[in-house]
Design a protein around this motif. Structure first.
Motif, PDB file in Angstrom:
ATOM      1  N   ARG A 117       0.847  -1.204   0.000  1.00 38.44           N
ATOM      2  CA  ARG A 117       0.000   0.000   0.000  1.00 38.44           C
ATOM      3  C   ARG A 117       0.880   1.251   0.000  1.00 38.44           C
ATOM      4  O   ARG A 117       2.060   1.203   0.338  1.00 38.44           O
ATOM      5  CB  ARG A 117      -0.905   0.007   1.238  1.00 38.44           C
ATOM      6  N   ARG A 118       0.272   2.382  -0.333  1.00 36.04           N
ATOM      7  CA  ARG A 118       0.986   3.657  -0.287  1.00 36.04           C
ATOM      8  C   ARG A 118       0.427   4.506   0.858  1.00 36.04           C
ATOM      9  O   ARG A 118      -0.721   4.331   1.276  1.00 36.04           O
ATOM     10  CB  ARG A 118       0.877   4.391  -1.624  1.00 36.04           C
ATOM     11  N   PRO A 119       1.235   5.403   1.403  1.00 35.53           N
ATOM     12  CA  PRO A 119       0.810   6.168   2.576  1.00 35.53           C
ATOM     13  C   PRO A 119      -0.547   6.843   2.439  1.00 35.53           C
ATOM     14  O   PRO A 119      -1.323   6.884   3.400  1.00 35.53           O
ATOM     15  CB  PRO A 119       1.943   7.193   2.747  1.00 35.53           C
ATOM     16  N   LEU A 120      -0.861   7.368   1.258  1.00 34.02           N
ATOM     17  CA  LEU A 120      -2.136   8.077   1.089  1.00 34.02           C
ATOM     18  C   LEU A 120      -3.336   7.137   1.184  1.00 34.02           C
ATOM     19  O   LEU A 120      -4.462   7.598   1.359  1.00 34.02           O
ATOM     20  CB  LEU A 120      -2.152   8.812  -0.252  1.00 34.02           C
ATOM     21  N   ASP A 121      -3.093   5.831   1.072  1.00 37.99           N
ATOM     22  CA  ASP A 121      -4.177   4.856   1.198  1.00 37.99           C
ATOM     23  C   ASP A 121      -4.407   4.432   2.644  1.00 37.99           C
ATOM     24  O   ASP A 121      -5.302   3.618   2.905  1.00 37.99           O
ATOM     25  CB  ASP A 121      -3.857   3.605   0.365  1.00 37.99           C
ATOM     26  N   LEU A 122      -3.621   4.963   3.564  1.00 42.27           N
ATOM     27  CA  LEU A 122      -3.685   4.543   4.960  1.00 42.27           C
ATOM     28  C   LEU A 122      -4.316   5.616   5.838  1.00 42.27           C
ATOM     29  O   LEU A 122      -4.323   6.803   5.497  1.00 42.27           O
ATOM     30  CB  LEU A 122      -2.272   4.241   5.479  1.00 42.27           C
ATOM     31  N   SER A 123      -4.822   5.202   6.988  1.00 41.47           N
ATOM     32  CA  SER A 123      -5.315   6.154   7.984  1.00 41.47           C
ATOM     33  C   SER A 123      -4.129   6.825   8.666  1.00 41.47           C
ATOM     34  O   SER A 123      -2.975   6.399   8.529  1.00 41.47           O
ATOM     35  CB  SER A 123      -6.156   5.426   9.029  1.00 41.47           C
TER      36      SER A 123
END
Length: 203
Positions: A117-123
């Motif tokens: 995953r990429r950071p922008l996809d994470l909470s």
């Protein structure tokens, strides 16, 4: 800083508290070898680093210090795994060994299976966990955390603080700069900073 005399043993946790502008960030910068004290001495792992050159401070910081920041400081176009690998590469760890350490660190912070995953996809809480994994994939002797829960809600704040204590090994000293009373209470010791003066509460 004035009257900032204290010792921190391996395995200890200490909260640094005080109002904005009191000197907390300055203290953290000195401890993390981002700045040098104008007076007094600073010893890190038995070495006097007070007058170390910029190059020497960089080597010591690489070898001994880990950082976790309020703003995460992740590279947005890299995957979660690649962000952790960046930290390992800086410390001279490459290839299969680095990948294994990175995946293990992500497992320890509860992000196993999210390495692509990429950071922008994470909470926000998950991004902070990536930052923690990056800092502890190779356990530092000194882990410095500057308001690590400042961008998180209360539930994620509690989880991140518990995680920081859980992943800190027996030889790692943990320093948490915080305005959050609950975060401060989680540490064994507390240093209060006011107008550049550092006092240990309860001492």
């Amino acid at each position: 800083m004035r009257d900032a005399t204290f010792e921190l043993d391996e395995g200890q946790s200490v909260a640094v508290t005080g109002p904005s502008g009191s000197g907390k960030s300055t203290l953290l910068s000195i401890m993390g070898l981002l700045d040098s004290p104008t007076t007094g001495t600073y010893e890190l792992c038995g070495q006097d680093v007070t007058h170390a050159s910029r190059a020497r401070r960089g080597v010591l910081r690489r070898d001994y210090v880990g950082f976790v920041f309020q703003a995460f400081h992740l590279v947005e176009h890299l995957t979660v795994l690649e962000n952790v690998l960046v930290g390992l590469t800086i410390r001279g760890c490459h290839g299969a060994q680095a990948r294994g350490l990175a995946l293990d660190a992500l497992d320890r912070v509860g992000l196993g299976g999210k390495d692509s995953r990429r950071p922008l996809d994470l909470s926000g809480g998950e991004r902070q966990r990536v930052a923690i994994a990056r800092a502890v994939a190779l356990p530092p002797r000194l882990l410095l955390c500057d308001e690590p829960t400042g961008n998180l809600d209360s539930r994620n704040s509690q989880l991140v603080v518990e995680l920081l204590h859980d992943v800190t090994g027996p030889r790692t000293a943990l320093v948490l700069v915080t305005h959050d009373e609950a975060v401060a209470r989680s540490c064994a010791r507390r240093l209060a900073v006011h107008d550049g003066v550092v006092q240990e509460e309860g001492a």
